[in-house]
Structures are given as structure tokens and as C-alpha cells.
Motif scaffolding. Structure first.
Motif, PDB file in Angstrom:
ATOM      1  N   LEU A   1       0.814  -1.199   0.000  1.00  0.00           N
ATOM      2  CA  LEU A   1       0.000   0.000   0.000  1.00  0.00           C
ATOM      3  C   LEU A   1       0.855   1.259   0.000  1.00  0.00           C
ATOM      4  N   LYS A   2       2.003   1.192   0.675  1.00  0.00           N
ATOM      5  CA  LYS A   2       2.880   2.359   0.699  1.00  0.00           C
ATOM      6  C   LYS A   2       3.316   2.740  -0.708  1.00  0.00           C
ATOM      7  N   ARG A   3       3.742   1.757  -1.463  1.00  0.00           N
ATOM      8  CA  ARG A   3       4.147   2.038  -2.845  1.00  0.00           C
ATOM      9  C   ARG A   3       2.974   2.588  -3.648  1.00  0.00           C
ATOM     10  N   GLY A   4       1.819   2.054  -3.396  1.00  0.00           N
ATOM     11  CA  GLY A   4       0.629   2.449  -4.141  1.00  0.00           C
ATOM     12  C   GLY A   4       0.117   3.838  -3.829  1.00  0.00           C
ATOM     13  N   GLN A   5       0.658   4.477  -2.806  1.00  0.00           N
ATOM     14  CA  GLN A   5       0.223   5.828  -2.480  1.00  0.00           C
ATOM     15  C   GLN A   5       0.486   6.798  -3.627  1.00  0.00           C
ATOM     16  N   ARG A   6       1.418   6.462  -4.483  1.00  0.00           N
ATOM     17  CA  ARG A   6       1.698   7.308  -5.648  1.00  0.00           C
ATOM     18  C   ARG A   6       0.648   7.152  -6.744  1.00  0.00           C
ATOM     19  N   ARG A  62      -3.916   5.094 -11.693  1.00  0.00           N
ATOM     20  CA  ARG A  62      -3.088   5.868 -12.621  1.00  0.00           C
ATOM     21  C   ARG A  62      -1.836   6.397 -11.932  1.00  0.00           C
ATOM     22  N   LEU A  63      -0.773   6.481 -12.703  1.00  0.00           N
ATOM     23  CA  LEU A  63       0.483   7.075 -12.257  1.00  0.00           C
ATOM     24  C   LEU A  63       0.818   8.183 -13.249  1.00  0.00           C
ATOM     25  N   ASP A  64       0.795   9.413 -12.768  1.00  0.00           N
ATOM     26  CA  ASP A  64       1.059  10.570 -13.630  1.00  0.00           C
ATOM     27  C   ASP A  64       0.195  10.534 -14.888  1.00  0.00           C
ATOM     28  N   GLY A  65      -1.058  10.164 -14.719  1.00  0.00           N
ATOM     29  CA  GLY A  65      -2.014  10.130 -15.820  1.00  0.00           C
ATOM     30  C   GLY A  65      -2.042   8.837 -16.609  1.00  0.00           C
ATOM     31  N   LYS A  66      -1.008   8.002 -16.476  1.00  0.00           N
ATOM     32  CA  LYS A  66      -0.952   6.739 -17.236  1.00  0.00           C
ATOM     33  C   LYS A  66      -1.754   5.662 -16.519  1.00  0.00           C
ATOM     34  N   LEU A  67      -2.620   4.974 -17.268  1.00  0.00           N
ATOM     35  CA  LEU A  67      -3.395   3.866 -16.721  1.00  0.00           C
ATOM     36  C   LEU A  67      -2.467   2.702 -16.428  1.00  0.00           C
ATOM     37  N   MET A  68      -2.403   2.314 -15.143  1.00  0.00           N
ATOM     38  CA  MET A  68      -1.542   1.213 -14.717  1.00  0.00           C
ATOM     39  C   MET A  68      -2.343  -0.059 -14.440  1.00  0.00           C
ATOM     40  N   ALA A  69      -3.574   0.116 -13.956  1.00  0.00           N
ATOM     41  CA  ALA A  69      -4.421  -1.033 -13.613  1.00  0.00           C
ATOM     42  C   ALA A  69      -5.871  -0.601 -13.662  1.00  0.00           C
ATOM     43  N   LEU A  70      -6.736  -1.578 -13.850  1.00  0.00           N
ATOM     44  CA  LEU A  70      -8.174  -1.336 -13.822  1.00  0.00           C
ATOM     45  C   LEU A  70      -8.828  -2.477 -13.045  1.00  0.00           C
ATOM     46  N   TYR A  84     -12.943  -8.484 -11.767  1.00  0.00           N
ATOM     47  CA  TYR A  84     -11.727  -8.773 -12.528  1.00  0.00           C
ATOM     48  C   TYR A  84     -10.780  -7.597 -12.380  1.00  0.00           C
ATOM     49  N   CYS A  85      -9.520  -7.877 -12.482  1.00  0.00           N
ATOM     50  CA  CYS A  85      -8.508  -6.825 -12.439  1.00  0.00           C
ATOM     51  C   CYS A  85      -7.443  -7.147 -13.478  1.00  0.00           C
ATOM     52  N   PHE A  86      -7.056  -6.147 -14.222  1.00  0.00           N
ATOM     53  CA  PHE A  86      -5.939  -6.314 -15.147  1.00  0.00           C
ATOM     54  C   PHE A  86      -5.028  -5.106 -15.005  1.00  0.00           C
ATOM     55  N   PHE A  87      -3.745  -5.337 -15.315  1.00  0.00           N
ATOM     56  CA  PHE A  87      -2.758  -4.306 -15.028  1.00  0.00           C
ATOM     57  C   PHE A  87      -1.563  -4.442 -15.950  1.00  0.00           C
ATOM     58  N   ASP A  88      -0.706  -3.436 -15.900  1.00  0.00           N
ATOM     59  CA  ASP A  88       0.499  -3.423 -16.714  1.00  0.00           C
ATOM     60  C   ASP A  88       1.381  -4.609 -16.312  1.00  0.00           C
ATOM     61  N   PRO A  89       1.518  -5.604 -17.170  1.00  0.00           N
ATOM     62  CA  PRO A  89       2.276  -6.801 -16.790  1.00  0.00           C
ATOM     63  C   PRO A  89       3.784  -6.554 -16.691  1.00  0.00           C
ATOM     64  N   LYS A  90       4.260  -5.415 -17.181  1.00  0.00           N
ATOM     65  CA  LYS A  90       5.688  -5.103 -17.103  1.00  0.00           C
ATOM     66  C   LYS A  90       6.057  -4.483 -15.751  1.00  0.00           C
ATOM     67  N   ASP A  91       5.071  -4.010 -15.001  1.00  0.00           N
ATOM     68  CA  ASP A  91       5.364  -3.346 -13.731  1.00  0.00           C
ATOM     69  C   ASP A  91       5.910  -4.346 -12.721  1.00  0.00           C
ATOM     70  N   LYS A  92       7.010  -3.996 -12.107  1.00  0.00           N
ATOM     71  CA  LYS A  92       7.611  -4.831 -11.060  1.00  0.00           C
ATOM     72  C   LYS A  92       7.660  -4.102  -9.719  1.00  0.00           C
ATOM     73  N   TYR A  93       7.245  -2.853  -9.687  1.00  0.00           N
ATOM     74  CA  TYR A  93       7.382  -2.053  -8.477  1.00  0.00           C
ATOM     75  C   TYR A  93       6.121  -2.018  -7.614  1.00  0.00           C
ATOM     76  N   PHE A  94       4.976  -1.785  -8.231  1.00  0.00           N
ATOM     77  CA  PHE A  94       3.758  -1.507  -7.473  1.00  0.00           C
ATOM     78  C   PHE A  94       3.000  -2.735  -6.991  1.00  0.00           C
ATOM     79  N   SER A  95       3.290  -3.919  -7.499  1.00  0.00           N
ATOM     80  CA  SER A  95       2.464  -5.098  -7.202  1.00  0.00           C
ATOM     81  C   SER A  95       1.001  -4.730  -7.429  1.00  0.00           C
ATOM     82  N   LEU A  96       0.701  -4.392  -8.661  1.00  0.00           N
ATOM     83  CA  LEU A  96      -0.581  -3.771  -8.992  1.00  0.00           C
ATOM     84  C   LEU A  96      -1.791  -4.626  -8.637  1.00  0.00           C
TER      85      LEU A  96
END
Length: 149
Positions: A1-6, A62-70, A84-96
Motif C-alpha cells: 500500500l505504501k508504494r501504491g500511495q503514488r 493511474r500514475l502521472d495520468g498513465k493507466l496502470m491497472a483497472l 476482474y482486475c488487469f494491469f500493466d504486466p511489465k510493472d515490477k514495483y507496485f504489485s498492482l
């Protein structure tokens, strides 16, 4: 959750957009190319997720306007139901995926709701194992709710 605050969460009514579809297509292709949702089609996305149902919501992450997950979620009388949830599969930081679930738990609490349903679960299915990480967990067996030991 801390990472997700952004991440900034925006609540939307379900609908089709090219942006949603592109992220969905990338996610399914990367994570579920071995399943029955592949190959992706506009019609499949639209009929599965994008219908404007009264109680359904899209939670955009969203991160800086970019859709990261829905996260596609039903808002019910006593609960949220994670459809259902889908997200940027390349992301390794946020654990979307995890972040979306934890955010929905907090959102249910904020709304004064009792539960977040993570939906259909098959214990032996490796891709559904993540659901058992969220405790306490109840599941329905023969019409009776049971607590996971």
C-alpha cells in the motif's frame, strides 16, 4: 500500500475505451495466453467487462495520468465484489494486483461495507492461489459459509 500511495484512483462507469482495451490486451497476452480468454477480442472485452451495469464500477489506478491497472468491481448492498482486475504486466514495483485488492478492502471499509468478495476460487488452481493470502477468508460450501482454518 505504501508504494501504491503514488497511484491515483479514479472511479468510472464501465465502458469501452481504446486505452482500457490496450491494457487488457497486453495483460491477457502476457499473463493468460494459455487460457480461454486468449486471443483477446474487442467483443470479448466489451461483453465481459464494459457493460454499463448500474452497480458496476471501474477503479482506474493511474500514475502521472498513465493507466496502470483497472479493477472491475460491483458495489453491492453489504460488500464490494472484485469481478476482474488487469494491469500493466511489465510493472515490477507496485504489485498492482495486490495493490488493487488492498485498495478495494480499504474502500469497502470507507463505504461502511462488511466484505470484499474476491470471487470464484478453485483451491487447486495455481492462478487463483493469491486469493487465499487475504485473511480472514470465508468460502461457501453447500450453501454454508465456512472460515478457512
Amino acid at each position: 500500500l505504501k508504494r501504491g500511495q503514488r497511484l491515483h484512483v479514479i472511479v468510472q462507469t464501465p465502458r469501452f475505451t481504446d486505452e482500457y482495451y490496450a491494457l487488457y490486451q497486453e495483460y491477457i497476452t502476457e499473463r493468460h495466453a494459455d487460457g480461454d480468454m486468449f486471443p483477446v477480442s474487442v467483443n470479448q472485452f466489451d461483453s465481459f467487462l464494459a457493460q454499463p451495469i448500474e452497480f458496476a464500477r471501474f477503479f482506474e489506478f493511474r500514475l502521472d495520468g498513465k493507466l496502470m491497472a483497472l479493477a472491475v468491481t460491483d458495489v453491492l448492498e453489504d460488500s464490494l465484489s472484485a469481478v476482474y482486475c488487469f494491469f500493466d504486466p511489465k510493472d515490477k514495483y507496485f504489485s498492482l494486483g495486490r495493490n488493487a485488492i488492498l485498495w478495494q478492502i480499504q474502500h469497502a471499509q470507507y463505504l461502511g461495507l462488511d466484505y470484499l468478495y474476491l470471487g470464484y476460487w478453485i483451491k487447486e488452481c495455481r492462478k487463483m492461489n493469491y486469493k487465499s493470502q487475504y485473511q480472514p477468508m470465508e468460502y461457501l460450501v453447500d450453501g454454508q459459509w465456512q472460515q478457512q482454518p
